[in-house]
Write a protein that holds these residues in place. Structure first.
Motif, mmCIF file in Angstrom:
data_model
loop_
_atom_site.group_PDB
_atom_site.id
_atom_site.type_symbol
_atom_site.label_atom_id
_atom_site.label_comp_id
_atom_site.label_asym_id
_atom_site.label_seq_id
_atom_site.Cartn_x
_atom_site.Cartn_y
_atom_site.Cartn_z
ATOM 1 N N ILE A 4 0.892 -1.154 0.000
ATOM 2 C CA ILE A 4 0.000 0.000 0.000
ATOM 3 C C ILE A 4 0.930 1.202 0.000
ATOM 4 C CG2 ILE A 4 -0.305 0.362 2.510
ATOM 5 C CD1 ILE A 4 -3.405 0.365 1.711
ATOM 6 N N ARG A 19 -15.804 3.627 13.036
ATOM 7 C CA ARG A 19 -16.656 2.568 12.485
ATOM 8 C C ARG A 19 -16.397 1.230 13.169
ATOM 9 N NH1 ARG A 19 -19.103 2.196 6.976
ATOM 10 N NH2 ARG A 19 -19.966 0.087 6.888
ATOM 11 N N TYR A 20 -15.112 1.004 13.534
ATOM 12 C CA TYR A 20 -14.738 -0.278 14.129
ATOM 13 C C TYR A 20 -14.147 -0.019 15.505
ATOM 14 C CZ TYR A 20 -15.222 -1.606 9.245
ATOM 15 O OH TYR A 20 -15.697 -1.798 7.971
ATOM 16 N N MET A 22 -13.294 -1.699 18.001
ATOM 17 C CA MET A 22 -12.240 -2.554 18.585
ATOM 18 C C MET A 22 -10.859 -2.181 18.047
ATOM 19 S SD MET A 22 -13.359 -3.700 15.707
ATOM 20 C CE MET A 22 -14.937 -4.262 16.317
ATOM 21 N N LEU A 23 -10.805 -1.252 17.116
ATOM 22 C CA LEU A 23 -9.519 -0.850 16.555
ATOM 23 C C LEU A 23 -8.744 -0.055 17.600
ATOM 24 C CD1 LEU A 23 -9.130 0.974 13.113
ATOM 25 C CD2 LEU A 23 -7.596 1.299 15.021
ATOM 26 N N PHE B 60 -6.521 -4.458 0.030
ATOM 27 C CA PHE B 60 -6.165 -3.045 -0.017
ATOM 28 C C PHE B 60 -7.086 -2.285 -0.953
ATOM 29 C CE2 PHE B 60 -1.590 -4.345 1.042
ATOM 30 C CZ PHE B 60 -1.897 -4.347 2.374
ATOM 31 N N MET B 66 -13.457 1.708 0.175
ATOM 32 C CA MET B 66 -14.289 2.095 1.315
ATOM 33 C C MET B 66 -13.998 3.542 1.695
ATOM 34 S SD MET B 66 -14.623 0.412 5.097
ATOM 35 C CE MET B 66 -12.975 0.609 5.702
ATOM 36 N N GLN B 122 -18.774 -4.075 1.193
ATOM 37 C CA GLN B 122 -18.717 -3.384 2.479
ATOM 38 C C GLN B 122 -19.045 -4.354 3.612
ATOM 39 O OE1 GLN B 122 -17.654 -0.061 3.038
ATOM 40 N NE2 GLN B 122 -17.509 -1.111 5.007
ATOM 41 N N LEU B 125 -15.998 -6.371 4.354
ATOM 42 C CA LEU B 125 -15.061 -5.609 5.182
ATOM 43 C C LEU B 125 -15.563 -5.517 6.613
ATOM 44 C CD1 LEU B 125 -13.744 -2.640 3.008
ATOM 45 C CD2 LEU B 125 -12.604 -4.775 3.625
ATOM 46 N N ASP B 126 -16.865 -5.342 6.772
ATOM 47 C CA ASP B 126 -17.413 -5.219 8.129
ATOM 48 C C ASP B 126 -17.282 -6.532 8.905
ATOM 49 O OD1 ASP B 126 -18.024 -2.594 7.735
ATOM 50 O OD2 ASP B 126 -20.133 -2.920 7.269
ATOM 51 N N LEU B 129 -12.678 -6.768 8.906
ATOM 52 C CA LEU B 129 -11.856 -5.773 9.596
ATOM 53 C C LEU B 129 -11.896 -5.904 11.114
ATOM 54 C CD1 LEU B 129 -12.180 -2.616 7.321
ATOM 55 C CD2 LEU B 129 -10.160 -4.028 7.750
ATOM 56 N N PRO B 130 -13.051 -6.142 11.741
ATOM 57 C CA PRO B 130 -13.021 -6.298 13.193
ATOM 58 C C PRO B 130 -12.103 -7.433 13.629
ATOM 59 C CG PRO B 130 -15.251 -5.905 12.473
ATOM 60 C CD PRO B 130 -14.430 -6.089 11.227
ATOM 61 N N HIS B 132 -9.626 -8.594 11.941
ATOM 62 C CA HIS B 132 -8.274 -8.176 11.605
ATOM 63 C C HIS B 132 -7.702 -7.260 12.693
ATOM 64 C CE1 HIS B 132 -4.875 -6.626 9.475
ATOM 65 N NE2 HIS B 132 -5.397 -5.421 9.351
ATOM 66 N N TYR B 133 -8.477 -6.274 13.100
ATOM 67 C CA TYR B 133 -7.975 -5.334 14.105
ATOM 68 C C TYR B 133 -7.778 -6.030 15.444
ATOM 69 C CZ TYR B 133 -8.958 -1.718 10.691
ATOM 70 O OH TYR B 133 -8.954 -0.947 9.553
#
Lengths: 167, 167
Positions: A4, A19-20, A22-23, B60, B66, B122, B125-126, B129-130, B132-133
């Motif tokens: 990236i 939006r997230y 837990m980040l 990515f 997004m 989306q 990702l929703d 991503l959680p 992932h984080y």
DNA sequence: CAAATATTATTAGCCAGCTGAATATATGGT
DNA sequence: ACCATATATTCAGCTGGCTAATAATATTTG
């Protein structure tokens, strides 16, 4: 390879964190930096080796063979570099094509083959490795002894973190 | 991806240093550790994403989209992730196939296309991503704030070293 | 305005690399 | 002697990357 181009700025990350929830921003920030340097390191090595028509895999196989002048079996090479025998057959085919290794029947185990480095292969390593070690020294010359020790310890912790993250 | 299974021990390195006198042992040692952790980090992310049928590149692209809900051109995506337009066309094809993005003619520039994320994309990702984080937090939880700052500084130096190593 | 040049994106053809399944062969233990 | 296991190869199939050629459209310049 984590390419990236621009890492997200703090505004972007803050929006994501909204939006997230837990980040954890500081964790993500250092992870992004680590991943980027990881990718850069890998690219750097790949590009260096590509100039000598080598991939990381082929390079490691040659080094393993240099360390074992009597040769190694395909399965040993596969295990030593983390791929299947099928893949290693292909890698060895490529090295054979470039006359960097030989593949002969194993006298001890007649199912097996012995792959050994040729003088051409050794000459290639003798050309590539000095340049490679020179690069390594240059890259790492940015860190003094204390910093290297620090980095070593920090990376060990990261590795430990990776080992636990199987969920 | 730097998958040499066992890093060479100090005896092996010492032998190499005999053959190649420019080899600076401490530099090589820390470089090997760095490369191994690099590879581990990349593998970790790749494996996580693979469970959701994503590659780093696709991931990515989705994140870029997004962040830009009105869509981006193929060339912008290519530039943002470091590949050619031809390659990005292929990536977008894959994402289209999975209904994660749309590709429509650009009204401003009739040579171009606008790629945009779909609600399916989306939603993916929703979901991703959680997790992932959460993983990122877990991996990085091994380091406290001081250590993160240290690591950040050390990695910056490594990056600077990489930038100079073009020989 | 017209012509030359740039940019945008796609396609086609190529190659590296990896996998799993099927196959052939050889080994080793019982 | 038999059977499970190990070794290596081949094959079909996938991803993912590249370049070069093409087509369409924009932009710049004479």
């Amino acid at each position: 390879m984590f390419e990236i181009i621009d890492l997200p700025d703090s505004t972007t990350i803050a929006k994501l964190a909204q939006r997230y929830p837990m980040l954890e921003i500081p964790a993500l920030e250092i992870w992004l930096i680590l991943m980027r340097v990881s990718g850069d390191c890998q690219n750097d090595l790949d590009q260096f080796l590509a100039r000598h028509n080598l991939s990381q895999r082929k390079f490691f196989v040659l080094i393993l063979l240099m360390r074992n002048p009597t040769g190694l079996n395909v399965s040993q090479l596969a295990a030593g570099t983390g791929v299947s025998c099928a893949t290693m057959t292909g890698v060895v085919d490529g090295l054979l094509n470039a006359k960097l290794v030989t593949r002969e029947a194993d006298e001890q185990d007649r199912r097996a083959f012995v792959v050994a480095i040729t003088s051409t292969g050794q000459e290639l390593l003798d050309r590539v490795l000095p340049r490679h070690y020179h690069r390594v020294s240059r890259i790492m010359s940015m860190l003094d002894e204390t910093e290297r020790t620090q980095l070593n310890g920090l990376l060990a912790k990261v590795r430990a973190g990776l080992a636990t993250a199987d969920a």
